[in-house]
Design a protein around this motif. Structure first.
Motif, mmCIF file in Angstrom:
data_model
loop_
_atom_site.group_PDB
_atom_site.id
_atom_site.type_symbol
_atom_site.label_atom_id
_atom_site.label_comp_id
_atom_site.label_asym_id
_atom_site.label_seq_id
_atom_site.Cartn_x
_atom_site.Cartn_y
_atom_site.Cartn_z
ATOM 1 N N PHE A 134 0.848 -1.190 0.000
ATOM 2 C CA PHE A 134 0.000 0.000 0.000
ATOM 3 C C PHE A 134 0.882 1.237 0.000
ATOM 4 N N PHE A 135 0.387 2.309 -0.614
ATOM 5 C CA PHE A 135 1.105 3.575 -0.557
ATOM 6 C C PHE A 135 0.806 4.252 0.779
ATOM 7 N N VAL A 136 1.880 4.623 1.462
ATOM 8 C CA VAL A 136 1.794 5.348 2.722
ATOM 9 C C VAL A 136 2.756 6.520 2.609
ATOM 10 N N ASP A 137 2.253 7.732 2.781
ATOM 11 C CA ASP A 137 3.092 8.934 2.660
ATOM 12 C C ASP A 137 3.887 8.938 1.357
ATOM 13 N N ASP A 138 3.203 8.661 0.247
ATOM 14 C CA ASP A 138 3.780 8.701 -1.103
ATOM 15 C C ASP A 138 4.869 7.667 -1.357
ATOM 16 N N ALA A 139 4.972 6.637 -0.547
ATOM 17 C CA ALA A 139 5.937 5.565 -0.776
ATOM 18 C C ALA A 139 5.236 4.222 -0.573
ATOM 19 N N MET A 140 5.656 3.222 -1.341
ATOM 20 C CA MET A 140 5.069 1.902 -1.197
ATOM 21 C C MET A 140 5.597 1.249 0.074
ATOM 22 N N ASP A 141 4.681 0.770 0.901
ATOM 23 C CA ASP A 141 5.030 0.124 2.167
ATOM 24 C C ASP A 141 4.510 -1.307 2.135
ATOM 25 N N LYS A 142 5.436 -2.265 2.094
ATOM 26 C CA LYS A 142 5.049 -3.671 1.997
ATOM 27 C C LYS A 142 4.572 -4.247 3.326
ATOM 28 N N THR A 143 4.551 -3.433 4.376
ATOM 29 C CA THR A 143 4.083 -3.929 5.672
ATOM 30 C C THR A 143 2.808 -3.231 6.151
ATOM 31 N N ALA A 144 2.358 -2.211 5.439
ATOM 32 C CA ALA A 144 1.145 -1.502 5.858
ATOM 33 C C ALA A 144 -0.038 -2.471 5.868
ATOM 34 N N PRO A 145 -0.829 -2.478 6.932
ATOM 35 C CA PRO A 145 -1.937 -3.430 7.030
ATOM 36 C C PRO A 145 -3.152 -3.084 6.170
ATOM 37 N N SER A 146 -3.244 -1.830 5.725
ATOM 38 C CA SER A 146 -4.392 -1.425 4.918
ATOM 39 C C SER A 146 -4.036 -0.175 4.113
ATOM 40 N N GLY A 147 -4.900 0.133 3.156
ATOM 41 C CA GLY A 147 -4.689 1.321 2.338
ATOM 42 C C GLY A 147 -5.726 1.422 1.245
ATOM 43 N N SER A 148 -5.623 2.479 0.454
ATOM 44 C CA SER A 148 -6.548 2.684 -0.657
ATOM 45 C C SER A 148 -5.832 2.774 -2.003
ATOM 46 N N TRP A 149 -4.501 2.728 -1.981
ATOM 47 C CA TRP A 149 -3.695 2.721 -3.207
ATOM 48 C C TRP A 149 -2.673 1.600 -3.104
ATOM 49 N N ILE A 150 -2.549 0.806 -4.167
ATOM 50 C CA ILE A 150 -1.635 -0.334 -4.189
ATOM 51 C C ILE A 150 -0.555 -0.079 -5.234
ATOM 52 N N GLY A 151 0.691 -0.316 -4.840
ATOM 53 C CA GLY A 151 1.812 -0.171 -5.764
ATOM 54 C C GLY A 151 2.464 -1.514 -6.028
ATOM 55 N N LEU A 152 3.095 -1.624 -7.187
ATOM 56 C CA LEU A 152 3.802 -2.835 -7.579
ATOM 57 C C LEU A 152 5.292 -2.548 -7.641
ATOM 58 N N GLY A 153 6.080 -3.501 -7.196
ATOM 59 C CA GLY A 153 7.531 -3.433 -7.344
ATOM 60 C C GLY A 153 7.975 -4.638 -8.130
ATOM 61 N N LEU A 154 8.484 -4.416 -9.326
ATOM 62 C CA LEU A 154 8.849 -5.533 -10.193
ATOM 63 C C LEU A 154 10.084 -6.264 -9.689
ATOM 64 N N ALA A 155 10.060 -7.577 -9.835
ATOM 65 C CA ALA A 155 11.236 -8.395 -9.528
ATOM 66 C C ALA A 155 12.321 -8.088 -10.557
#
Length: 147
Positions: A84-105
């Protein structure tokens, strides 16, 4: 007299055009905050696009190069992490959110920059693909959960 009427008409049109552009570009979509558990699962787009989000914050996807998603510059198949995006950065540990970001392998990095995010809309029933954080459904591709 006709000259003044024409001039007034042009002025009115000039004043109205910016308002119409703002209305056309604005988004009426409201995002919804959901838990990570509600994201986990398989989602499908209208033209065969598929994305699978797992509980360990990994994803796999196919069809991300479809016609409507082409401007996102993603490879046809991809995988990596999500958060989820938290403070304009993707956070892979945030428990909830309204925007989802992807990080490519790493293996997908050379196939494009893949500027793709998902806004959670429709009370959490839909993920809207976008490449513009100001426009939740900017790419006009809606993913729904597979049954």
């Amino acid at each position: 007299m006709f000259m003044n009427a024409a001039r007034t008409g042009r002025r009115a049109a000039a004043a109205l055009i910016p308002l119409l552009l703002v209305a056309a570009c604005g988004s009426s979509e409201e995002t919804a905050k959901i838990s990570a558990e509600r994201v986990v699962g398989n989602w499908k787009g209208p033209d065969g696009e598929k994305i699978s989000f797992s509980a360990d914050r990994q994803f796999t996807a196919t069809g991300l190069d479809s016609e409507k998603l082409a401007t996102a510059d993603c490879p046809a198949t991809a995988g990596g992490g999500w958060g989820f995006f938290v403070d304009d950065a993707m956070d892979k540990t945030a428990p909830s959110g309204s925007w989802i970001g992807l990080g490519l392998a790493r293996q997908y990095w050379d196939k494009g920059d893949c500027h793709l995010q998902f806004a959670v809309v429709d009370g959490g029933r839909t993920l809207c693909a976008t490449n513009d954080p100001d426009v939740p459904c900017g790419l006009d591709v809606r993913f729904t959960r597979e049954k």
